[in-house]
Scaffold this active site. Structure first.
Site, PDB file in Angstrom:
ATOM      1  N   ASN A  85     -40.864  16.890  35.207  1.00 22.78           N
ATOM      2  CA  ASN A  85     -41.282  18.217  35.644  1.00 22.78           C
ATOM      3  C   ASN A  85     -40.837  19.260  34.618  1.00 22.78           C
ATOM      4  O   ASN A  85     -40.284  18.925  33.574  1.00 22.78           O
ATOM      5  CB  ASN A  85     -40.711  18.498  37.040  1.00 22.78           C
ATOM      6  CG  ASN A  85     -41.613  19.372  37.885  1.00 22.78           C
ATOM      7  OD1 ASN A  85     -42.188  20.329  37.388  1.00 22.78           O
ATOM      8  ND2 ASN A  85     -41.739  19.033  39.155  1.00 22.78           N
ATOM      9  N   HIS A 115     -19.058  15.243  21.114  1.00 27.62           N
ATOM     10  CA  HIS A 115     -18.274  15.699  19.973  1.00 27.62           C
ATOM     11  C   HIS A 115     -16.860  15.151  20.090  1.00 27.62           C
ATOM     12  O   HIS A 115     -16.368  14.908  21.186  1.00 27.62           O
ATOM     13  CB  HIS A 115     -18.246  17.230  19.918  1.00 27.62           C
ATOM     14  CG  HIS A 115     -19.608  17.824  19.789  1.00 27.62           C
ATOM     15  ND1 HIS A 115     -20.247  17.948  18.583  1.00 27.62           N
ATOM     16  CD2 HIS A 115     -20.459  18.312  20.722  1.00 27.62           C
ATOM     17  CE1 HIS A 115     -21.436  18.488  18.779  1.00 27.62           C
ATOM     18  NE2 HIS A 115     -21.592  18.721  20.063  1.00 27.62           N
ATOM     19  N   LYS A 166     -20.656   8.591  34.704  1.00 31.81           N
ATOM     20  CA  LYS A 166     -20.328   7.167  34.849  1.00 31.81           C
ATOM     21  C   LYS A 166     -21.567   6.430  35.323  1.00 31.81           C
ATOM     22  O   LYS A 166     -22.469   7.022  35.917  1.00 31.81           O
ATOM     23  CB  LYS A 166     -19.196   6.975  35.864  1.00 31.81           C
ATOM     24  CG  LYS A 166     -17.880   7.522  35.376  1.00 31.81           C
ATOM     25  CD  LYS A 166     -16.757   7.220  36.331  1.00 31.81           C
ATOM     26  CE  LYS A 166     -15.480   7.778  35.727  1.00 31.81           C
ATOM     27  NZ  LYS A 166     -14.505   8.180  36.655  1.00 31.81           N
TER      28      LYS A 166
END
Length: 196
Positions: A85, A115, A166
């Site tokens: 969408n 990073h 996770k």
């Protein structure tokens, strides 16, 4: 042993410099395709979709609503009947693989990039990327964020606004920041949606 290019480092999950000229050119090509797609009129939508699909590794029978943004495109593989969408962003420094029948609600952000925690390395402009895999028949709700290295199992539902850092088991609904499992899905009964 031959030294890896920055692109090879990116694709193998090592620290790399995204400021590398080759990677800058690759991003420029993807951004040009996204811009053409995003600015197309309704009458130009199908040809613009073909231009956008040409930057992806694979995108059979996919449909994407504008606006859409990605970093490279060539690391994105979409299964059959993929739907995104409005206002979806995919930062694909590593592979982003979608199974069949995946639906993304408005404002979904999927990012393989990260990073270093070490400020010295981070300040030098180094980055890493880990692949994301999304199984078959997954629904990702509005404004959800999928972070680097995550695998989402088949038939899972990611609730609106969730931040997934996770792995998510198949047939599981997750919600929250960070996302946690809130229920199992019984695919034998009909129920109301919860990812809005």
């Amino acid at each position: 042993m031959e030294k890896l290019t920055e692109k090879e480092k990116m694709l193998t999950g090592e620290l790399y410099f995204p400021s590398n000229k080759v990677l800058q050119q690759d991003r420029a090509k993807a951004k040009a395709a996204c811009q053409q797609f995003n600015l197309a009129s309704e009458a130009e939508r199908k040809p613009a979709m073909k231009t956008l699909q040409s930057i992806f590794a694979d995108s059979p029978n996919s449909w994407i609503e504008p606006t859409f943004h990605c970093d490279y495109g060539y690391n994105i593989r979409m299964g059959r009947n993929f739907y995104a969408n409005h206002n979806v962003v995919i930062l694909d420094a590593a592979a982003v693989t979608f199974g069949d029948d995946v639906m993304l609600a408005p404002g979904v952000l999927i990012s393989t990039a990260s990073h270093p925690l070490d400020a010295k390395r981070r300040n030098k402009g180094l980055e890493t990327a880990r692949p994301i895999t999304i199984g078959n028949s997954v629904w990702i709700g509005m404004g959800a964020k999928i972070l680097d290295g995550v695998t989402i199992g088949d038939n899972a539902v990611i609730a609106a606004g969730a931040v997934v850092n996770k792995d998510v088991a198949e047939n599981t609904v997750v919600a929250g920041v960070p996302a946690v499992a809130i229920r199992q899905i019984d695919n034998t009964t009909l129920d109301e949606g919860c990812a809005k």
